[in-house]
Design a protein around this motif. Structure first.
Motif, PDB file in Angstrom:
ATOM      1  N   HIS A 141      28.587 -99.590  14.254  1.00  0.00           N
ATOM      2  CA  HIS A 141      29.381-100.341  15.240  1.00  0.00           C
ATOM      3  C   HIS A 141      28.617-100.340  16.548  1.00  0.00           C
ATOM      4  O   HIS A 141      28.359 -99.285  17.129  1.00  0.00           O
ATOM      5  N   SER A 142      28.237-101.520  16.987  1.00  0.00           N
ATOM      6  CA  SER A 142      27.486-101.666  18.229  1.00  0.00           C
ATOM      7  C   SER A 142      28.197-102.651  19.149  1.00  0.00           C
ATOM      8  O   SER A 142      28.438-103.806  18.772  1.00  0.00           O
ATOM      9  N   THR A 143      28.518-102.194  20.365  1.00  0.00           N
ATOM     10  CA  THR A 143      29.162-103.098  21.319  1.00  0.00           C
ATOM     11  C   THR A 143      28.188-104.181  21.784  1.00  0.00           C
ATOM     12  O   THR A 143      28.611-105.285  22.126  1.00  0.00           O
ATOM     13  N   ASP A 144      26.884-103.875  21.778  1.00  0.00           N
ATOM     14  CA  ASP A 144      25.901-104.904  22.140  1.00  0.00           C
ATOM     15  C   ASP A 144      25.859-106.016  21.078  1.00  0.00           C
ATOM     16  O   ASP A 144      25.762-107.200  21.408  1.00  0.00           O
ATOM     17  N   VAL A 145      25.938-105.631  19.815  1.00  0.00           N
ATOM     18  CA  VAL A 145      25.985-106.632  18.733  1.00  0.00           C
ATOM     19  C   VAL A 145      27.244-107.479  18.857  1.00  0.00           C
ATOM     20  O   VAL A 145      27.210-108.723  18.770  1.00  0.00           O
ATOM     21  N   LEU A 146      28.372-106.818  19.065  1.00  0.00           N
ATOM     22  CA  LEU A 146      29.636-107.560  19.126  1.00  0.00           C
ATOM     23  C   LEU A 146      29.662-108.527  20.305  1.00  0.00           C
ATOM     24  O   LEU A 146      30.283-109.590  20.234  1.00  0.00           O
ATOM     25  N   SER A 147      28.953-108.179  21.385  1.00  0.00           N
ATOM     26  CA  SER A 147      28.874-109.079  22.532  1.00  0.00           C
ATOM     27  C   SER A 147      28.183-110.401  22.142  1.00  0.00           C
ATOM     28  O   SER A 147      28.577-111.478  22.594  1.00  0.00           O
ATOM     29  N   CYS A 148      27.158-110.301  21.293  1.00  0.00           N
ATOM     30  CA  CYS A 148      26.454-111.513  20.817  1.00  0.00           C
ATOM     31  C   CYS A 148      27.392-112.376  19.972  1.00  0.00           C
ATOM     32  O   CYS A 148      27.449-113.604  20.126  1.00  0.00           O
ATOM     33  N   VAL A 149      28.113-111.717  19.082  1.00  0.00           N
ATOM     34  CA  VAL A 149      29.033-112.459  18.196  1.00  0.00           C
ATOM     35  C   VAL A 149      30.141-113.107  19.033  1.00  0.00           C
ATOM     36  O   VAL A 149      30.473-114.285  18.854  1.00  0.00           O
ATOM     37  N   GLU A 150      30.668-112.331  19.994  1.00  0.00           N
ATOM     38  CA  GLU A 150      31.751-112.857  20.821  1.00  0.00           C
ATOM     39  C   GLU A 150      31.288-114.077  21.621  1.00  0.00           C
ATOM     40  O   GLU A 150      32.012-115.080  21.711  1.00  0.00           O
ATOM     41  N   ALA A 151      30.075-113.995  22.178  1.00  0.00           N
ATOM     42  CA  ALA A 151      29.555-115.130  22.953  1.00  0.00           C
ATOM     43  C   ALA A 151      29.392-116.360  22.073  1.00  0.00           C
ATOM     44  O   ALA A 151      29.695-117.489  22.482  1.00  0.00           O
ATOM     45  N   ALA A 152      28.921-116.150  20.835  1.00  0.00           N
ATOM     46  CA  ALA A 152      28.748-117.277  19.910  1.00  0.00           C
ATOM     47  C   ALA A 152      30.101-117.896  19.555  1.00  0.00           C
ATOM     48  O   ALA A 152      30.245-119.128  19.517  1.00  0.00           O
ATOM     49  N   VAL A 153      31.079-117.032  19.326  1.00  0.00           N
ATOM     50  CA  VAL A 153      32.430-117.517  19.010  1.00  0.00           C
ATOM     51  C   VAL A 153      32.993-118.299  20.200  1.00  0.00           C
ATOM     52  O   VAL A 153      33.597-119.363  20.031  1.00  0.00           O
ATOM     53  N   ASP A 154      32.742-117.777  21.408  1.00  0.00           N
ATOM     54  CA  ASP A 154      33.198-118.477  22.623  1.00  0.00           C
ATOM     55  C   ASP A 154      32.554-119.851  22.758  1.00  0.00           C
ATOM     56  O   ASP A 154      33.131-120.758  23.351  1.00  0.00           O
ATOM     57  N   GLN A 155      31.328-119.990  22.226  1.00  0.00           N
ATOM     58  CA  GLN A 155      30.649-121.299  22.244  1.00  0.00           C
ATOM     59  C   GLN A 155      31.177-122.224  21.152  1.00  0.00           C
ATOM     60  O   GLN A 155      30.680-123.323  20.969  1.00  0.00           O
ATOM     61  N   GLY A 156      32.157-121.741  20.394  1.00  0.00           N
ATOM     62  CA  GLY A 156      32.773-122.571  19.363  1.00  0.00           C
ATOM     63  C   GLY A 156      32.089-122.496  18.006  1.00  0.00           C
ATOM     64  O   GLY A 156      32.386-123.283  17.105  1.00  0.00           O
ATOM     65  N   LYS A 157      31.156-121.534  17.846  1.00  0.00           N
ATOM     66  CA  LYS A 157      30.476-121.399  16.558  1.00  0.00           C
ATOM     67  C   LYS A 157      31.334-120.590  15.592  1.00  0.00           C
ATOM     68  O   LYS A 157      31.933-119.596  15.990  1.00  0.00           O
ATOM     69  N   GLN A 158      31.368-121.036  14.343  1.00  0.00           N
ATOM     70  CA  GLN A 158      32.089-120.275  13.325  1.00  0.00           C
ATOM     71  C   GLN A 158      31.088-119.412  12.569  1.00  0.00           C
ATOM     72  O   GLN A 158      30.077-119.910  12.086  1.00  0.00           O
ATOM     73  N   LEU A 159      31.389-118.135  12.502  1.00  0.00           N
ATOM     74  CA  LEU A 159      30.496-117.185  11.840  1.00  0.00           C
ATOM     75  C   LEU A 159      31.260-116.440  10.765  1.00  0.00           C
ATOM     76  O   LEU A 159      32.494-116.378  10.794  1.00  0.00           O
TER      77      LEU A 159
END
Ligand code: RUB
Length: 326
Positions: A141-159
């Motif tokens: 569990h990495s908060t730095d990794v989750l920050s990347c995913v969250e930013a991508a989700v905020d850009q409207g990307k589905q992951l």
């Protein structure tokens, strides 16, 4: 370690140190913020009547926090950040305790703010690598990794995500829950299923506890095996790590200590009894050589692992002093 101290440590320092050692507080960035806050608590609570006593207390508190876990360099980097600013940016000669106290509390707050900002900036950089519809595989569990995913989700990307459970402490469960909260569909897998599912992943996304001057990445045990598998299968390996994870002592040839934890994390007492007299090894981290890493994503942009040393020199210089020493 081990030097006796006569200083009274604030309760907050003891409880933070205990929580880091027991992993109630865990993950490199979270540990760093907690350590800075504990130094601020020590400063607030201090009843020292002269500056030298105050400084000694703060150094003792830093040593107590430092000895909890050896691998995440964000911990000593946080202690260094705060202690270096104790005497203000004019350097030396602060003659009253209140000024020292203000400096420590201010530096800890500034450290926390920078940590948050760095994580947010890093997230945007990491998100640029991710495309709509991509599948990621995570470890620990990495908060730095989750920050990347969250930013991508905020850009409207589905992951979508394959999440390794991460034995023995199952930090993958935390990642799974956080990703679900972000609306990312998760498939939880046992660690040994990673190779089986990697062909379905577009990226391996992991964090770091320390990054060495040669670009080696020190992260949760199992990261190196995952990276070797991913390289074999052609899946890019991205390390999300704020610059607080850069290990300044590796500039002068030191290696990063890998923490060994209690065997009871691996086998409980009754299992131990059944198996009998055998060795149990429980290293908490491993080293992924730079040739298995495609990019290190930081708040200052992304770097190939081989060039991280330039950034490290810029930010930390050649010196890694130990301002907590007596
Ligand atoms: C945590 C771990 C994480 C890094 C990065 O290990 O290996 O990947 O610390 O986390 P442990 P972050 O659970 O043993 O502390 O990005 O939050 O700093």
């Amino acid at each position: 370690h081990g030097a006796m101290t006569t200083q009274t440590l604030d309760e907050a320092v003891e409880s933070t140190a205990g929580a880091i050692a027991s992993m109630e507080i865990r993950g490199a960035a979270t540990i760093a913020a907690a350590a800075a806050d504990a130094l601020a608590a020590q400063a607030e609570a201090s009843t020292a009547s002269d500056p030298e006593t105050f400084r000694r207390e703060l150094r003792a508190a830093a040593r107590r926090l430092h000895e909890t876990r050896p691998t995440a360099v964000s911990l000593p980097n946080a202690l260094r950040y705060v202690l270096r600013r104790m005497d203000g940016d004019r350097g030396g000669d602060v003659t009253d305790v209140d000024a020292l106290r203000r400096n420590v509390v201010g530096a800890a707050q500034e450290f926390d703010d920078r940590l948050d900002r760095a994580q947010e900036e890093l997230g945007k950089v990491g998100a640029n690598r991710l495309r709509d519809g991509d599948v990621v595989m995570t470890h620990c569990h990495s908060t730095d990794v989750l920050s990347c995913v969250e930013a991508a989700v905020d850009q409207g990307k589905q992951l979508e995500a394959y999440v390794k459970e991460t034995r023995p402490r199952n930090q993958g469960h935390i990642t799974a829950r956080r990703l679900r909260e972000l609306g990312v569909p998760v498939t939880l897998i046992v660690d040994s299923a990673a190779h089986r599912y990697l062909p379905e992943a577009d990226h391996v996304l992991v964090g770091a506890d320390s990054i060495a001057a040669d670009g080696s990445v020190i992260n949760k045990i199992g990261t190196s095996g995952l990276a070797v598998s991913a390289r074999e299968l052609g899946t890019p390996i991205v390390v999300a790590a704020q610059t607080i994870k850069l290990h300044p002592e590796t500039l002068t040839g030191h290696t990063v200590e890998i923490e060994t934890r209690d065997e009871r994390e691996v086998v409980d007492e009754s299992t131990r009894g059944d198996i009998g007299d055998i060795e149990v090894a429980n290293p908490a981290f491993d080293v992924t050589p730079p040739r298995y890493v495609d990019a290190i994503v930081t708040e200052s942009g992304q770097f190939p692992p081989e060039s991280i040393v330039t950034l490290m020199r810029e930010l930390f210089g050649e010196s890694a002093d130990e301002p907590w020493k007596e």
